[in-house]
Write a protein that holds these residues in place. Sequence first.
Motif, short mmCIF file in Angstrom:
data_model
loop_
_atom_site.label_atom_id
_atom_site.label_comp_id
_atom_site.label_asym_id
_atom_site.label_seq_id
_atom_site.Cartn_x
_atom_site.Cartn_y
_atom_site.Cartn_z
N ARG A 218 0.81 -1.22 0.00
CA ARG A 218 0.00 0.00 0.00
C ARG A 218 0.85 1.27 0.00
N PHE A 219 2.12 1.16 0.36
CA PHE A 219 3.06 2.28 0.37
C PHE A 219 2.59 3.42 1.28
N ALA A 220 2.06 3.08 2.44
CA ALA A 220 1.74 4.09 3.44
C ALA A 220 3.04 4.61 4.06
N ALA A 221 2.97 5.78 4.64
CA ALA A 221 4.19 6.39 5.19
C ALA A 221 4.83 5.51 6.25
N ASP A 222 4.03 4.94 7.15
CA ASP A 222 4.57 4.11 8.23
C ASP A 222 5.21 2.82 7.73
N ASP A 223 4.85 2.38 6.53
CA ASP A 223 5.44 1.15 5.98
C ASP A 223 6.92 1.32 5.69
N PHE A 224 7.36 2.56 5.48
CA PHE A 224 8.76 2.80 5.19
C PHE A 224 9.63 2.72 6.45
N LEU A 225 9.00 2.61 7.60
CA LEU A 225 9.77 2.51 8.84
C LEU A 225 10.41 1.15 8.99
N TYR A 226 9.65 0.08 8.68
CA TYR A 226 10.17 -1.26 8.90
C TYR A 226 9.75 -2.26 7.81
N ALA A 227 8.46 -2.30 7.46
CA ALA A 227 7.92 -3.35 6.59
C ALA A 227 8.59 -3.37 5.22
N LEU A 228 8.59 -2.24 4.52
CA LEU A 228 9.15 -2.20 3.18
C LEU A 228 10.67 -2.36 3.16
N PRO A 229 11.43 -1.70 4.05
CA PRO A 229 12.88 -1.96 4.07
C PRO A 229 13.21 -3.41 4.39
N LYS A 230 12.41 -4.07 5.24
CA LYS A 230 12.66 -5.48 5.55
C LYS A 230 12.49 -6.34 4.31
N ARG A 231 11.41 -6.10 3.55
CA ARG A 231 11.19 -6.87 2.33
C ARG A 231 12.30 -6.61 1.30
N MET A 232 12.71 -5.36 1.19
CA MET A 232 13.79 -5.03 0.26
C MET A 232 15.09 -5.73 0.65
N THR A 233 15.38 -5.76 1.94
CA THR A 233 16.60 -6.42 2.42
C THR A 233 16.58 -7.91 2.10
N ILE A 234 15.48 -8.57 2.41
CA ILE A 234 15.37 -10.01 2.14
C ILE A 234 15.45 -10.28 0.65
N GLY A 235 14.78 -9.46 -0.15
CA GLY A 235 14.80 -9.64 -1.60
C GLY A 235 16.20 -9.51 -2.17
N LEU A 236 16.96 -8.51 -1.72
CA LEU A 236 18.32 -8.32 -2.23
C LEU A 236 19.25 -9.45 -1.79
N VAL A 237 19.07 -9.93 -0.56
CA VAL A 237 19.91 -11.05 -0.08
C VAL A 237 19.68 -12.29 -0.94
N PHE A 238 18.42 -12.63 -1.19
CA PHE A 238 18.11 -13.80 -2.01
C PHE A 238 18.56 -13.59 -3.47
N LEU A 239 18.46 -12.38 -3.96
CA LEU A 239 18.90 -12.11 -5.32
C LEU A 239 20.41 -12.31 -5.46
N PHE A 240 21.16 -11.84 -4.48
CA PHE A 240 22.61 -12.03 -4.51
C PHE A 240 22.95 -13.52 -4.40
N MET A 241 22.25 -14.25 -3.53
CA MET A 241 22.49 -15.69 -3.41
C MET A 241 22.22 -16.41 -4.73
N SER A 242 21.13 -16.05 -5.40
CA SER A 242 20.78 -16.72 -6.66
C SER A 242 21.80 -16.43 -7.74
N LEU A 243 22.29 -15.18 -7.80
CA LEU A 243 23.28 -14.82 -8.80
C LEU A 243 24.59 -15.56 -8.55
N ALA A 244 25.01 -15.60 -7.28
CA ALA A 244 26.24 -16.32 -6.95
C ALA A 244 26.11 -17.81 -7.24
N ALA A 245 24.97 -18.41 -6.90
CA ALA A 245 24.76 -19.83 -7.16
C ALA A 245 24.72 -20.13 -8.65
#
Length: 306
Positions: A218-245
């Motif tokens: 929904r991209f509400a202001a409060d989502d940028f405090l924790y929810a969206l950065p957490k998803r972005m972090t997990i997504g980037l970690v898995f993306l790096f793992m997949s590229l390395a693998a």
Amino acid sequence: MIAKVTHYQSKLLTQHICTNISKKRDHELTWKILGSATSAAVQHGTPEVIDDSTSAFQLHKAFQATLIDKDEKENSLHKAAKLAPPYRISVMTGAALQMQRELQWYKEVENFMEPSYIKATNKNKKTPKMVFMEEHKDLLLEAQQWMKDVSSSSTVVAALIITMAFAGAFTLPGGNEDNGKPLFLDRAIFMLFIVSDAIALFSSTASVVMFLGILTARFAADDFLYALPKRMTIGLVFLFMSLAATMIAFSATLALVLKDKVTWIAAPLVVMSCVPVGLFGWLQFPLLIELVYSTYGPSIFSQKKN
């Protein structure tokens, strides 16, 4: 070096002033001097001044009740809701992290406030939360667009890795024997290929799921405090793992196919296959580290800047 020395001397001066004023036990003098300084620190995002003041006096309740702008009828939380100066915002990478830092600062000041001050209105009949949303509406739009752009680009990369990993699982290097058994099944490096290909497939799929979760948020202001950065972090970690693998699987395939034929070319190709992983790490790892530290690191008031 000069800036660090100046910052350290300023911090010592602030502590010295707090100590000497507290000895006088003059409430009016205390808040006449420190009140304006603390209010300015809240507005400009300088946690050291607030930390030294509150630590010296331990008067959090008086801090809330006294620091009210008589002209604007704004308390400290109204001040914290204002958009920070450009030099404060620009230290964070991307509009999403800048929005997160603004929310963190607002929440930190809110923790010091009594409930009545959190919902208090200024002369324009606006609560601190209303002021925050009005001041940050442009930054919020930029943060939303930044998050969508990064997620869209990363989803495309992860989808390509899924396609390659899925195809590699059914197109084994060397082919199969007449009985369907993989030709290189007994070699250890073949097992490396199978494991790395499976990791690439699973991690890239997980990455796509996380980035799709961002794109459909929904991209509400409060989502940028924790929810969206957490998803972005997990997504980037898995993306790096997949590229390395994927690069490991490719290197294993080259070693299997070329080992008995053109041995001299196998090693250079394996080294070259590591270049994309290195480039991705060089470009994306700083963002990943900043995301992790900003989301899971110490609070603003807990960070020691001296």
